[in-house]
Design an enzyme around this catalytic site. Structure first.
Site, PDB file in Angstrom:
ATOM      1  N   ASN A 199      46.094 107.263  -2.169  1.00 41.86           N
ATOM      2  CA  ASN A 199      45.100 106.379  -1.974  1.00 41.86           C
ATOM      3  C   ASN A 199      44.321 105.999  -0.553  1.00 41.86           C
ATOM      4  OD1 ASN A 199      45.366 105.734  -4.645  1.00 41.86           O
ATOM      5  ND2 ASN A 199      47.036 104.285  -4.008  1.00 41.86           N
ATOM      6  N   CYS A 221      46.710 108.973 -11.433  1.00 43.58           N
ATOM      7  CA  CYS A 221      46.808 107.762 -11.044  1.00 43.58           C
ATOM      8  C   CYS A 221      47.409 107.358 -12.524  1.00 43.58           C
ATOM      9  CB  CYS A 221      45.629 106.954 -10.947  1.00 43.58           C
ATOM     10  SG  CYS A 221      46.136 105.160 -10.890  1.00 43.58           S
ATOM     11  N   HIS A 222      48.733 106.626 -12.388  1.00 43.24           N
ATOM     12  CA  HIS A 222      49.366 106.230 -13.670  1.00 43.24           C
ATOM     13  C   HIS A 222      49.139 104.923 -14.326  1.00 43.24           C
ATOM     14  CE1 HIS A 222      52.603 105.309 -10.485  1.00 43.24           C
ATOM     15  NE2 HIS A 222      51.750 104.195 -10.694  1.00 43.24           N
ATOM     16  N   HIS A 247      41.833 102.519 -10.257  1.00 41.45           N
ATOM     17  CA  HIS A 247      42.361 101.368 -10.128  1.00 41.45           C
ATOM     18  C   HIS A 247      41.355  99.875 -10.652  1.00 41.45           C
ATOM     19  CE1 HIS A 247      45.338 102.754  -6.802  1.00 41.45           C
ATOM     20  NE2 HIS A 247      45.745 102.978  -8.006  1.00 41.45           N
TER      21      HIS A 247
END
Length: 469
Positions: free
Chosen positions: A157, A179-180, A216
Site C-alpha cells: 500500500n 487485496c483481500h 479499499h
C-alpha cells in the site's frame, strides 16, 4: 515446464521484500500446500539478514506436515539478482520504518485529524506514497531490464498508486494489485445468507459479486447467491443490525473493543443504507475515504461506530513479536505449519500457468472496465485469469449515488501520482488539501504537510522540501 500430469516445475519467483515477517511466511505456506507447481524463490530485501532468515524458514516448509510441493528459497543481495529470469514477481515492502508510519498516522491528530489505518489515503497515505513510489520506480525499471515478461503481483500500500507507478515507468508491464478486503465482505454476506436462507457453511466464493471502485473504497453493484439477488435481503439485514452486527447469542460482538483491526460492520451497513451499494472493504478503510466528519470526527465517534483506530505502537509491538517468532521458526523452536491464508496469489499464479481458471478482484489500469472513471487510472474490478492472460471484467459505471465520493478520491490519486512523478510538492500539497480527511484550514494543512515531510525526510531526499507550497 509443464508435464503430462498437469504440473508446472522450475518456476522462478522473485520476492521483493523477501525479509517480510508475515506476508512471506503466508506465501511459503500457500506454495507448499499446492501440488501442481514447484520451483525457486529468490528473496530480496534491503535488510539482507531478514531475507537470510526467511531463506532458512522457507526451506523448512519442504519438510512441513502436509507439504505437497518442493520450493527452494535463496536470499540474494541485489534487486537484479532476484529479478533476472523471474516468471513471477511478488512485491510486499514496508516503505520506511514504523517510526515514519507513526508520523503518518499520529502527526495529524494535533489538528483534529484521525486515521484508522493511515497507509492508503488521507494525509498519512499521501506522505507514505511520497516515499513508496520512488522505490516502485526502481522496481519497475529493474523488471523492465531483467524480466519484462514476468507477471507482477503487488501487495504493498498505497495499492492504487503503487500499481499506477509500475505502469507509468514500464507501460508494457504485466502487473496487478491484490487485496483481500472484498473477500471479507463476501464472508459477511455469507453469514447473512446463512441467517436469511438457513444455509450451512456458505463459502465466500459462492457469493458472486461485481466490484467497482478504487482499492479499499471498492463497492459491490451486484451480489448473487445461487440465483438470489442479495441486495433486498442485505437491506433488511442492515436495518436489523444497524447498531452493529450481532452474534448468535444476541449480544454485540465485543471483539472490536479489544482488537485494533475488528469492527461490527456498522460503517459498512450505514453506507449501504445511505447509498444503496455494498461498501466492500473493512470499516477502518472505508471510514478514511469518507469526509472526516462522518466516521472519524473524533475517537468518541469512532467508538460509537464500533471500529478501531490502529495505533502504530500496536504495530511496533506486533513487529517485536514477529521478530521473536522468526527466531523460533528458523532455530526450530517452533515448527513451520501449513495454514491456508485465504489469499488468491498462488491460485492466480496457477491460473496464469494454465492450471485453472479464476475470476477475482484485482487492481489494474482502467481500460474501460469502469467507463465513468478516468482511463488509465488504477481501479478495482473483477478480472479473468487464464493461461497467459489477465482480462478485466467490464464492471459497468460507478452508480451515481456514490460517484461523487469515488470520483473525488480517484482524482486525488491521479494528482498525487502526477505530483510524485514530477517531484512537484505543489501538486502533492494540492491533493493533500483536497483529501476529505484534511478538515483543518489551509494554513494548518500547510503546517501539517511540512511537519510530516520533515518527520520522514530521511526517505524524501528526492524532493526539494524547501520549495514553496
Amino acid at each position: 515446464m509443464q508435464d503430462s500430469q498437469h504440473k508446472v516445475q522450475d518456476i522462478r519467483i522473485a520476492y521483493i521484500g523477501g525479509g517480510s515477517r508475515g506476508w512471506a511466511w503466508g506465501l511459503m505456506s500457500d506454495l507448499a500446500a499446492c501440488d501442481d507447481i514447484s520451483g525457486q524463490v529468490a528473496l530480496y530485501d534491503i535488510d539482507f539478514q531478514a531475507a537470510k532468515d526467511n531463506e532458512i524458514i522457507g526451506n523448512k516448509f519442504k519438510e512441513a506436515q502436509g507439504a505437497r510441493s518442493h520450493w527452494d528459497y535463496t536470499a540474494v543481495k541485489t534487486l537484479d539478482q532476484a529479478l533476472t529470469g523471474a516468471d513471477f514477481v511478488v512485491i510486499s515492502i514496508l516503505p520506511g520504518t514504523f517510526d515514519e508510519m507513526e508520523s503518518d498516522v499520529h502527526a495529524p491528530e494535533k489538528y483534529g485529524i484521525y486515521q484508522s489505518v493511515g497507509d492508503t489515503t488521507g494525509p498519512g497515505g499521501i506522505v507514505r506514497a511520497m516515499r513508496t513510489l520512488p522505490m516502485f520506480e526502481v522496481i519497475a525499471q529493474g523488471i523492465k531490464a531483467c524480466c519484462p515478461k514476468a507477471w507482477v503481483i503487488n501487495y504493498t500500500n498505497p495499492m492504487t498508486l503503487c500499481v499506477k507507478t509500475l505502469y507509468r515507468v514500464f507501460p508494457e508491464i504485466r502487473a496487478f494489485g491484490c487485496c483481500h478486503e472484498v473477500f471479507g465482505t463476501q464472508k459477511f454476506l455469507a453469514l447473512m445468507v446463512e441467517e436469511v436462507f438457513g444455509a450451512k457453511d456458505v463459502n465466500r466464493r459462492e457469493i458472486r459479486v461485481n466490484p467497482v471502485g478504487v482499492n479499499h473504497f471498492t463497492w459491490l453493484t451486484s451480489a448473487v447467491w445461487q440465483g438470489h439477488d442479495l441486495f433486498p435481503h442485505y437491506r433488511n439485514f442492515c436495518r436489523k443490525y444497524r447498531d452493529g452486527y450481532l452474534t448468535g447469542d444476541g449480544a454485540v460482538d465485543s471483539n472490536w473493543m479489544n482488537n485494533s483491526f475488528a469492527s461490527t460492520e456498522k460503517v459498512k451497513m450505514d453506507l449501504f443504507l445511505r447509498f444503496g451499494s455494498i461498501a466492500a472493504a473493512g470499516d477502518r478503510h472505508l471510514a478514511e475515504f469518507c469526509p472526516g466528519n462522518w466516521y472519524l470526527e473524533s475517537p468518541e465517534r469512532v467508538r460509537e461506530m464500533q471500529f478501531g483506530l490502529t495505533p502504530v505502537s500496536w504495530r511496533k509491538n506486533d513487529l517485536k513479536e514477529r521478530m521473536e517468532r522468526s527466531m523460533r521458526l528458523r532455530t526450530g523452536q517452533e515448527a513451520v505449519k501449513i495454514n491456508g491464508t485465504g489469499e488468491e496469489g498462488v491460485n492466480q499464479i496457477r491460473a496464469l500457468l494454465g492450471l485453472c481458471d479464476l475470476v477475482t478482484n484485482v487492481n489494474l489500469p482502467n481500460r474501460g472496465q469502469i467507463p465513468n472513471l478516468p482511463l488509465e487510472a488504477v481501479v478495482e474490478t473483477n478480472a479473468v485469469f487464464r493461461c497467459g492472460s489477465l482480462d478485466p471484467v467490464q464492471a459497468g459505471p460507478v452508480p451515481s449515488e456514490i460517484y461523487p465520493l469515488i470520483a473525488r478520491i480517484c482524482g486525488e490519486q491521479e494528482l498525487v501520482s502526477e505530483g510524485i512523478a514530477g517531484r512537484d510538492l505543489g501538486k502533492i500539497f494540492a491533493a493533500f488539501t483536497n483529501d476529505p480527511l484534511v478538515t483543518c484550514g489551509l494554513a494548518d494543512a500547510g503546517r501539517l504537510f511540512q511537519e510530516m515531510c520533515e518527520n520522514t525526510k530521511a526517505y524524501l531526499s528526492m524532493y526539494d522540501l524547501t520549495a514553496d507550497i
